[in-house]
Design a protein around this motif. Structure first.
Motif, PDB file in Angstrom:
ATOM      1  N   GLU A  53       0.829  -1.212   0.000  1.00 21.37           N
ATOM      2  CA  GLU A  53       0.000   0.000   0.000  1.00 21.37           C
ATOM      3  C   GLU A  53       0.860   1.257   0.000  1.00 21.37           C
ATOM      4  O   GLU A  53       0.452   2.302  -0.503  1.00 21.37           O
ATOM      5  N   ALA A  54       2.072   1.155   0.569  1.00 24.45           N
ATOM      6  CA  ALA A  54       2.974   2.312   0.620  1.00 24.45           C
ATOM      7  C   ALA A  54       3.725   2.515  -0.692  1.00 24.45           C
ATOM      8  O   ALA A  54       4.531   3.434  -0.807  1.00 24.45           O
ATOM      9  N   GLY A  55       3.485   1.640  -1.678  1.00 20.88           N
ATOM     10  CA  GLY A  55       4.155   1.773  -2.970  1.00 20.88           C
ATOM     11  C   GLY A  55       5.488   1.078  -3.046  1.00 20.88           C
ATOM     12  O   GLY A  55       6.216   1.242  -4.022  1.00 20.88           O
ATOM     13  N   GLU A  56       5.828   0.264  -2.044  1.00 20.19           N
ATOM     14  CA  GLU A  56       7.110  -0.439  -2.026  1.00 20.19           C
ATOM     15  C   GLU A  56       7.019  -1.712  -2.862  1.00 20.19           C
ATOM     16  O   GLU A  56       6.126  -2.534  -2.655  1.00 20.19           O
ATOM     17  N   VAL A  57       7.950  -1.875  -3.814  1.00 19.47           N
ATOM     18  CA  VAL A  57       8.008  -3.086  -4.628  1.00 19.47           C
ATOM     19  C   VAL A  57       8.763  -4.153  -3.857  1.00 19.47           C
ATOM     20  O   VAL A  57       9.910  -3.953  -3.446  1.00 19.47           O
ATOM     21  N   LEU A  58       8.124  -5.295  -3.625  1.00 23.59           N
ATOM     22  CA  LEU A  58       8.725  -6.364  -2.830  1.00 23.59           C
ATOM     23  C   LEU A  58       9.578  -7.264  -3.707  1.00 23.59           C
ATOM     24  O   LEU A  58       9.215  -7.576  -4.840  1.00 23.59           O
ATOM     25  N   SER A  59      10.728  -7.692  -3.173  1.00 24.31           N
ATOM     26  CA  SER A  59      11.588  -8.634  -3.885  1.00 24.31           C
ATOM     27  C   SER A  59      11.190 -10.057  -3.503  1.00 24.31           C
ATOM     28  O   SER A  59      10.371 -10.269  -2.601  1.00 24.31           O
ATOM     29  N   GLY A  60      11.780 -11.043  -4.173  1.00 23.84           N
ATOM     30  CA  GLY A  60      11.385 -12.428  -3.989  1.00 23.84           C
ATOM     31  C   GLY A  60      11.536 -12.941  -2.574  1.00 23.84           C
ATOM     32  O   GLY A  60      10.760 -13.780  -2.113  1.00 23.84           O
ATOM     33  N   SER A  61      12.546 -12.447  -1.839  1.00 17.43           N
ATOM     34  CA  SER A  61      12.790 -12.940  -0.476  1.00 17.43           C
ATOM     35  C   SER A  61      12.088 -12.125   0.596  1.00 17.43           C
ATOM     36  O   SER A  61      12.147 -12.475   1.774  1.00 17.43           O
TER      37      SER A  61
END
Length: 551
Positions: A53-61
């Protein structure tokens, strides 16, 4: 769902771009990669990008948030060799079936057969063992490929960088059980590499979308060069040791395949392969990305222009004017440490280990500043070791560097390091220009931007720039009350007006710290061991192997 963490179901909601909720639940502490195995059933057709929701793109880990909405985007992959490799790795393999097949095919434990040296002076044991290992590996490799599928052929990629007969993928052990464990664990490592690469490729495809061919190639190659052994960046695998160009060419062609070049412009893959393998050098050239992009652009009559952002900054730097620091400065309202607060909020949210390293680096920086040390390259190297958590760089970088998603290039020229060292000396407290004494705000901002636009090391520049900024202020007896207003905004090498505004902002935020303002940082360092100050084992490196434990 084997391998998921236990402890209940996450309350996070997964949403499509349309806003429609995806009827999917995952366990608490589930990683993005684990969640993707379930989400892919609802959103086929490519790899997935998850955004908080904060716009942070999550990585695989990264771990899925315990609650809130998570947007799921499908990152389409063009048909070709990369999509086949990625889809195979994503589907995975049956570990029990593979172990059974390897046990059945095992050719027998190694036993020395030759009593006398075949050649006087040779180490018979080593030569005979090596010959047996090669034969055994060929038998077991065939079993792995038959059981798991063509995607499981990590040996071709690993051995492409072989020189002097070194093993780049660890050979079988003389006995069966550890050899089977080794092959299963290495296949898991390879699977992780492929899945992580698609995360990297997907970001690259987004960044390079709409760019001209030359710029597209330069950005992509510059980003992927971090996996070459000459580049000291925070990665867990490298593409080789000396003959780096064969696997690196393969890596770049995989990316181009994922971006659609294999379907639409097959000749581009050939031209890139020829340009990279044509180096025929044991070390990556200083300007590898620019050279390859220029060669391919020349062959295809495409536009390409080399960028020198360091030169742009040096020109803008000359126009950077001083703003007088107020004589009466406010004092911090409490004994808080603003930079430590930034680490505990911004860095900690991104990665706990990264934040811990930065705390140690900041403590070391403050210690050096308060002891009256001069700001020199050797001092930066000490802080860099703390930032990165490993002692893997002991000098100025050796290659071109890139930032701003590849849109700024900092070339490595003959005088780059000497120019940087000279300009860095201007940050010393009490430095006189011959005209007037420069303000601490100007010296701190200028040194901060020097780090960003000279890019002295291969990784961690933004964090290092923060330390340099803090060092100059601490040495003069100051700090800033709201460092997030300085650290969280992008800067351009060409923007001399923006640099002046940065000095003005620091003059507004500069304050005197209270006497005990460093106590929280000192207490944290005293209560916690240094995080990860050691060399890392890297895969596809003939000089060391990762531990035998599963990845």
């Amino acid at each position: 769902m084997e391998g998921y963490a236990t402890g209940g179901v996450s309350r996070a909601k997964f949403m499509k771009l349309s806003g429609e909720e995806i009827p999917c639940t995952v366990p608490v502490l589930c990683t993005v990669r684990e969640a993707a195995l379930t989400l892919q059933k609802f959103l086929p057709g490519g790899s997935l990008r998850l955004i908080t929701e904060a716009g942070e793109v999550l990585s695989g880990s990264d771990v899925i948030p315990s609650e809130g909405a998570v947007q799921v985007q499908v990152m389409s992959i063009a048909e070709g060799q990369w999509s086949s490799l990625y889809c195979g790795a994503f589907e995975g393999f049956d570990e029990a079936k593979l172990r059974g097949a390897l046990q059945e095919a095992w050719p027998g434990d190694w036993q020395r057969r030759r009593a006398e040296p075949e050649h006087p002076g040779q180490d018979t044991m080593d030569e005979e063992l090596k010959e047996w290992q090669e034969q055994c590996r060929e038998v077991l490799q065939e079993v792995v490929l038959k059981s798991a599928g063509p995607w499981a052929d990590y040996w071709t990629f690993g051995h492409a960088a072989c020189s002097y007969g070194y093993w780049y993928v660890r050979p079988p052990y003389p006995t069966r059980a550890p050899s089977i464990d080794l092959m299963v664990n290495d296949l898991k490592r390879w699977q992780k590499i492929v899945l992580d690469l698609e995360d990297e490729f997907a970001h690259l495809r987004t960044r390079c979308s709409g760019l001209e061919l030359g710029e597209h190639l330069e950005m992509a190659i510059a980003s992927l060069l971090r996996h070459c052994p000459d580049h000291r960046t925070e990665v867990y695998w490298h593409v080789g040791f000396e003959m780096w160009y064969e696997p690196f060419a393969m890596l770049v062609k995989w990316y181009l395949s994922s971006a659609g070049f294999e379907e639409s412009q097959q000749d581009i893959l050939t031209l890139v392969d020829n340009a990279i393998t044509g180096f025929n050098s044991y070390h990556t050239p200083k300007d590898t990305a620019a050279q390859v992009a220029a060669k391919v652009a020349s062959e295809t009559k495409a536009l390409f222009q080399e960028v020198d952002s360091t030169r742009d900054w040096v020109q803008a730097r000359e126009l950077l004017s001083d703003v007088e620091t107020p004589k009466e400065l406010a004092e911090l309202s409490s004994c808080e440490d603003p930079h430590l607060r930034f680490i505990e909020t911004v860095d900690e949210r991104r990665d706990a280990t990264r934040a811990a390293r930065m705390r140690y680096a900041l403590a070391r920086c403050r210690e050096d500043a308060l002891s009256g040390k001069e700001l020199e390259l050797s001092l930066l190297l000490t802080w860099q070791h703390c930032i990165m958590g490993e002692k893997n760089q002991d000098a100025f970088r050796e290659h071109d560097a890139y930032a701003k998603k590849g849109r700024e290039r900092y070339p490595m020229l003959r005088n780059t390091e000497s120019d940087f060292v000279h300009l860095l000396s201007e940050a010393s407290a009490g430095e006189s220009t011959g005209k007037s004494l420069e303000s601490v705000a100007l010296r701190a901002c200028r040194a901060y931007l020097d780090i960003l636009f000279f890019h002295p090391f291969d990784d961690g520049q933004s964090r290092l720039a923060r330390l340099v900024f803090d060092f100059v202020l601490t040495r003069a007896g100051y700090t800033v009350s709201q460092p997030e207003r300085i650290f969280l905004f992008s800067k351009s090498a060409k923007d001399s007006e923006g640099a002046v505004k940065l000095v003005e902002l620091v003059n507004q935020l500069i304050v005197k710290p209270k006497e005990d303002w460093c106590s929280p940082l000192q207490k944290w360092v005293a209560d916690h061991p240094p995080p990860g100050l050691q060399y890392k084992s890297r895969w596809f490196d003939c000089q060391s192997y990762p531990n035998d434990v599963p990845p």
